[in-house]
Design an enzyme around this catalytic site. Structure first.
Site, PDB file in Angstrom:
ATOM      1  CG  ASP A 107      -5.987  -2.875  -4.394  1.00 57.28           C
ATOM      2  OD1 ASP A 107      -6.792  -2.088  -3.856  1.00 57.28           O
ATOM      3  OD2 ASP A 107      -4.761  -2.783  -4.254  1.00 57.28           O
ATOM      4  CB  SER A 167      -0.952  -0.039   1.188  1.00 56.97           C
ATOM      5  OG  SER A 167      -1.987   0.888   1.021  1.00 56.97           O
ATOM      6  CG  HIS A 200      -5.311  -2.704  -0.395  1.00 53.61           C
ATOM      7  ND1 HIS A 200      -4.641  -2.152  -1.467  1.00 53.61           N
ATOM      8  CD2 HIS A 200      -4.837  -2.050   0.700  1.00 53.61           C
ATOM      9  CE1 HIS A 200      -3.811  -1.222  -1.042  1.00 53.61           C
ATOM     10  NE2 HIS A 200      -3.903  -1.144   0.266  1.00 53.61           N
TER      11      HIS A 200
END
Length: 726
Positions: free
Chosen positions: A641, A558, A673
């Site tokens: 995601d 991330s 994600h």
């Protein structure tokens, strides 16, 4: 695969064997919150364990004796999805996911001392969870949640006819959120009641939707909302729930309210902290959370942020009187920590709250009438707190926690006393054998603006006289942290036991070290955080003689994935043998494809079209940065995601391949994600650890370390070389 010189340094690294493997990590039992009975004698908790042979995850429920710490099996029925205490001795209510109503669930009543002797109280015609109960006369009122149709009925997927067209039509945001496209159904809190007939309770099947009458309201709020988003008063008469502000654009603002409504739904729910409302302190218009009634049902404590588009602003405790127009009182508002959950003591005089402090989830106490300058007192416990409940009517609490060295810690904590251990998973589960706090230590280094914290995680059998390659792990968020808690995805102990010393930094932007450090990353993604990381790396190189930085690797997910992409084009990128970027942004302007626009509009000080220069400032794809790329890089990105589109990962991989940088793309079409499915998690670990082991030299020093060839998924490779080779 593009031809390149993949150099491996031949150093005499310390060989650790493999004390804690990815298979151990994935298959270790996973235990949930332990909830004590009203008298504080027993607690019930869920447990599951993945089996690589049968490819399934059997689940069940256990009973914890709060006096002895002994654990016994309550049931191994995997259809039992939820258990809660009925409020009468050791009687339990449980939910069975298999019911006579297709797509519905059954409500069953039993006794913890004779669980098999249960009776069915009724059925609910749809998926339903998060029961909260309260006595009200001769009834037991309850609330829980499920999905609602637009008409207010409980949504039952099994009863819905499949539409003839797959089209979706939107007139407002969200279009998609986290890992799914938004549909017409939404989460809602429903109320009902159990009626006693003789010695048994029954449910008549009637539910009241408490949320749907408020247009555009939703509770619990996805993607992570749950039973902590609502509460039932102890007298069973009133329900409080949190919803995003119905009148405001949900994708652009974080503003949310706490609503109250009669349990029977006789009135439409009303917010107690509407922005600019008479009960809301001036200037408070951010996200609300964790509503909880006082023992006398007359007050509600809740948390709220001030800023309307900042999901990581500091939460402050508020207390409002039920049914009053008086402004809510702010409690300990100058405390520079961000509480996460609240509970009242049995006499209503003390609040117990959890908050992150210096990378540890701690439990604190404070008076319920504390003034602004009051500093809460920490309660002694091990690891980090994930949940807690009072033991009977005492001041003691049963803590469900975890740490970097154990995935489950059950303990009794009492203010002013040492904690009492009940069950620590690392002392019982063979998969966690050898893990303990001795291999973990904090590290503080002067950063760009202030001292920065990191964790040092050492491999099992660590020898300070030997040398271990560095694994430099960068957390996501960016407003997050590497805490003293167990991760079921990125777990530093798994990396360490490949033969690394892990450094897990908490640079500028991290939470739990005061709000200023968290706020300072705003519009500075590649600035102070990058400088912090560089300074930490230099400190490790110059001071930790047992760490080999020359053959180190760096990885992140991330925001951590963005930082890896940023590092690849900077000086620090040349300090590592390999990089791993999981779900990281690559092209600055592509951030507009995200779901939660409030996040980017806060972090980059404006909208995509009004503050474009801020989005471009930290653009990893700029030609002057890409020209410097040379470190082998693994890219991980999955199709579901919707926070960071898979196109980011594919675009990054495209450029790496065209430049002839040794690279690989790992894609999961059924993950978001996060990679959470057990078999996918195993492949993720085989590819990620195999990649770094190849370039760090671990594969040569530790024959048992994971290799890329351990993964049995076939590699797709259609070309002989790089575009620039021809």
């Amino acid at each position: 695969m593009a031809p390149a010189k993949w150099l491996i340094a031949s150093l005499a690294f310390a060989s650790t064997g493999l004390a804690f493997t990815p298979e151990d990590f994935i298959s270790a039992p996973r235990r949930g919150e332990a909830i004590p009975d009203p008298k504080g004698q027993f607690a019930v908790f869920p447990v599951s364990k993945y089996n690589f042979d049968t490819k399934d995850r059997p689940s069940g429920w256990n009973l914890l004796n709060l006096k002895t710490g002994d654990i016994s099996v309550l049931t191994t029925d995997a259809d039992v999805s939820e258990i809660t205490w009925l409020g009468e001795g050791t009687n339990l209510l449980y939910v069975n996911g298999t019911d006579s109503v297709k797509g519905g669930v059954g409500i069953w009543i039993s006794d913890a001392k004779n669980f098999g002797n249960a009776y069915k109280a009724g059925s609910i015609p749809g998926a339903f969870q998060g029961f909260k109960l309260a006595k009200s006369g001769d009834k037991i009122n309850f609330v829980g949640y499920g999905q609602s149709t637009t008409k207010g009925d409980l949504y039952n997927e099994a009863a819905i006819e499949k539409p003839v067209s797959s089209a979706r039509i939107y007139d407002s945001l969200f279009v998609r959120h986290w890992d799914a496209y938004v549909g017409t159904q939404f989460n809602a809190v429903f109320s009902g009641a159990l009626t006693k007939n003789g010695n048994k309770y029954s449910f008549d099947g009637k539910l009241k939707n408490l949320v749907q009458p408020v247009k555009y309201a939703e509770s619990p709020y996805p993607p992570f909302g749950g039973s902590g988003d609502y509460d039932l008063s102890p007298d069973g008469k009133t329900v409080a729930f949190m919803s995003k502000a119905p009148e405001l654009p949900k994708a652009n603002l974080t503003t949310s309210y706490i609503f109250t409504v009669p349990h029977d739904g006789s009135k439409v729910a009303e917010p107690i902290n509407k922005r600019n409302g008479p009960r809301t302190p001036h200037g408070i218009e951010g996200a609300s959370s964790s509503p909880v009634f006082s023992p006398d049902s007359k007050r509600i404590a809740y948390l709220q942020m001030a800023t309307k588009n900042y999901e990581s602003d500091r939460r402050v405790i508020h207390i409002a009187e039920v049914g009053s127009n008086k402004p809510a009182q702010r409690i300990a508002s100058n405390w520079d920590r961000s509480p996460e959950s609240i509970k009242w003591s049995s006499d209503g005089r003390t609040l117990y709250v959890t908050a992150e402090e210096h990378a540890t989830g701690k439990l604190f106490t404070l008076p319920s009438d504390a003034r602004d300058n009051h500093m809460p007192s920490a309660v002694k416990h091990d690891g980090s707190v994930s949940a807690f409940s009072f033991v009977g009517s005492s001041k003691s609490v049963l803590i469900t926690g975890n740490s970097l060295w154990s995935n489950a810690l059950y303990q009794i904590a009492t203010p002013g006393r040492p904690n009492r251990k009940l069950f620590y998973a690392n002392e019982h589960d063979p998969q966690l054998k050898g893990l303990g706090p001795n291999d973990i230590e904090p590290l503080w280094v002067d950063g760009a603006r202030t001292k920065i914290h990191s964790w040092i995680v050492k491999p099992t059998g660590f020898d300070k006289n030997k040398v271990y390659p560095l694994a430099f792990l960068i957390h996501g968020g960016p407003q997050g942290s590497w805490g003293d808690n167990w991760s079921t995805r990125w777990n530093p102990r798994v990396w360490a036991d490949q033969g690394y010393v892990v450094i897990a930094p908490n640079p500028t932007g991290s939470t739990g070290f005061g709000q200023k450090l968290t706020d300072d990353i705003t519009n500075d993604w590649g600035g102070a955080p990058y400088k912090d990381l560089f300074k930490i790396w230099e400190h490790v190189r110059d001071n930790l003689k047992y760490v080999d930085t020359d053959n180190g690797i760096a990885a992140g997910a991330s925001f951590g994935g963005f930082m890896i992409n940023w590092i690849q084009g900077q000086e620090l990128g040349r300090k590592f043998k390999a990089l791993v970027s999981h779900d990281g942004t690559f092209v600055g302007s592509s951030k507009i494809g995200t779901d939660e626009l409030f996040f980017i509009e806060h972090d980059f000080n404006g909208t995509f079209f009004e503050a474009r220069q801020n989005y471009d400032r930290w653009d990893c794809s700029k030609p002057e940065y890409v020209a410097k790329w040379s470190t082998p890089q693994l890219v991980v990105h999955s199709d579901y995601d919707f926070r960071l589109s898979v196109a980011e990962g594919v675009g990054l991989f495209n450029v790496l391949q065209e430049k002839g940088v040794p690279s690989r793309l790992l894609n999961f079409p059924d993950e978001s994600h996060w990679v959470t499915k057990p078999e996918n998690s195993l492949v993720w670990h085989q590819q990620v650890l195999g990649w770094i082991n190849k370039f760090s030299g671990i594969n040569k020093s530790n024959p048992k370390a994971i290799k890329l060839s351990d993964c049995k998924v076939e590699v797709i490779d259609h070309e002989a070389g790089s575009y620039f080779d021809y």
